[in-house]
Design a protein around this motif. Structure first.
Motif, mmCIF file in Angstrom:
data_model
loop_
_atom_site.group_PDB
_atom_site.id
_atom_site.type_symbol
_atom_site.label_atom_id
_atom_site.label_comp_id
_atom_site.label_asym_id
_atom_site.label_seq_id
_atom_site.Cartn_x
_atom_site.Cartn_y
_atom_site.Cartn_z
ATOM 1 N N ALA A 56 -4.450 -7.871 -2.457
ATOM 2 C CA ALA A 56 -5.155 -6.708 -2.988
ATOM 3 C C ALA A 56 -4.232 -5.880 -3.879
ATOM 4 C CB ALA A 56 -5.691 -5.854 -1.843
ATOM 5 N N ALA A 57 -2.975 -5.763 -3.487
ATOM 6 C CA ALA A 57 -2.016 -5.011 -4.301
ATOM 7 C C ALA A 57 -1.773 -5.705 -5.630
ATOM 8 C CB ALA A 57 -0.696 -4.859 -3.536
ATOM 9 N N GLU A 106 -4.770 -2.985 -13.742
ATOM 10 C CA GLU A 106 -4.229 -1.909 -14.581
ATOM 11 C C GLU A 106 -3.438 -2.433 -15.764
ATOM 12 O OE1 GLU A 106 -1.977 0.958 -12.490
ATOM 13 O OE2 GLU A 106 -3.644 1.618 -11.253
ATOM 14 N N ARG A 166 3.134 -0.173 -8.976
ATOM 15 C CA ARG A 166 2.206 0.004 -10.095
ATOM 16 C C ARG A 166 2.871 0.768 -11.231
ATOM 17 N NH1 ARG A 166 -3.331 1.807 -6.991
ATOM 18 N NH2 ARG A 166 -4.230 1.739 -9.092
ATOM 19 N N ALA A 182 -4.725 -5.158 -7.835
ATOM 20 C CA ALA A 182 -4.798 -3.787 -8.344
ATOM 21 C C ALA A 182 -3.859 -3.594 -9.529
ATOM 22 C CB ALA A 182 -4.453 -2.793 -7.237
ATOM 23 N N ASP A 230 0.838 -1.193 0.000
ATOM 24 C CA ASP A 230 0.000 0.000 0.000
ATOM 25 C C ASP A 230 0.874 1.245 0.000
ATOM 26 O OD1 ASP A 230 0.883 0.342 2.621
ATOM 27 O OD2 ASP A 230 -0.996 -0.283 3.536
#
Length: 262
Positions: free
Chosen positions: A46-47, A54, A25, A50, A17
């Motif tokens: 979750a990371a 993308e 990212r 994510a 996070d």
């Protein structure tokens, strides 16, 4: 976004996070293979999800997540070596994991002091040492260590955190000198207030104090994780090929500010 980092391999601690996730990212969007580690498996998944959302299906092959407490220095060193061995190289390391204890010195315990140093200084040493071994052998690499404005300016109740983050800055400079002739660059980012989940939680718990803290920043706001990631990725990239040994404040002007009480 230009995929100019294809073929590059990056390792990010505290990558689930905040600044770490934003950096992961950004590197993945630019084509790098990214390994992230953190303590909590739910946040790691979750990371990963994510980044996959993308970058598309290819992200499953580009991003790997590892549950790890970097204060377990043997496991941390082994994981860095394993990532490098499996991918055949290691081009970038971001030492971002952090530990902070808030207490006046009179109530700060030696265990709190040692924990902050274990994560903020000892683990940075271990990760840098393991990465430099690989990078020196391949003749190139870039390391960015994440410090804090507390490492260059004093604030009450932050003794262990501030001291460990100050140690990180000086260690970064020494590592930069040792790696310079080997093609390994080592730099530090010095964030001020950043709107991470931890900061947002503090804002909710102490809104008046949070508002005063934000108002004291010359730019009048906290930074966004992506703004920190932009600076980190710049220092990691070939665009910063002649930059090593710096501690770059990314703090809305806070470190440069001369405070004069009203």
């Amino acid at each position: 976004m230009v995929r100019d980092l294809q073929g590059k391999v990056a390792f990010i601690t505290g990558g689930s996070d905040g600044i770490g996730l934003a950096t992961a990212r950004m590197l993945a969007r630019r084509g790098a293979t990214v390994a992230i580690c953190a303590r909590r498996t739910d946040r790691l998944e979750a990371a990963r999800a994510a980044i996959a959302a993308e970058c598309g299906d290819a992200a499953d092959a580009m991003v790997e997540a590892h549950q790890l407490d970097v204060s377990d220095t043997d496991a941390f060193a082994a994981l860095v070596a394993d990532v490098a061995a499996r991918h055949g190289r290691l081009d970038m390391l971001v030492n971002n994991a952090m530990s902070v204890h808030y207490a006046p010195i009179a109530r700060l315990t030696i265990d709190h002091w040692r924990k902050d140093f274990a994560v903020n200084a000892d683990a940075v040493f271990i990760g840098t040492k393991a990465a430099m071994a690989v990078m020196t052998a391949q003749g190139s690499g870039s390391i960015v260590n994440i410090s804090s404005t507390c490492g260059i300016r004093a604030a009450p109740m932050m003794a262990s955190y501030s001291a460990s983050k100050a140690a990180l800055i000086q260690f970064t400079a020494v590592a930069a000198m040792e790696g310079a002739r080997q093609g390994v660059r080592v730099n530090a980012i010095v964030p001020g207030q950043v709107q991470t989940p931890a900061t947002e939680a503090y804002n909710t718990q102490a809104p008046d104090a949070a508002a005063r803290t934000t108002d004291a920043i010359p730019m009048g706001r906290g930074g966004q994780p992506d703004e920190l990631a932009e600076a980190i990725v710049f220092l990691l990239s070939d665009a910063a090929s002649y930059i090593t040994g710096v501690a770059l404040p990314v703090d809305g002007g806070k470190a440069a500010q001369l405070y004069i009480p009203g």
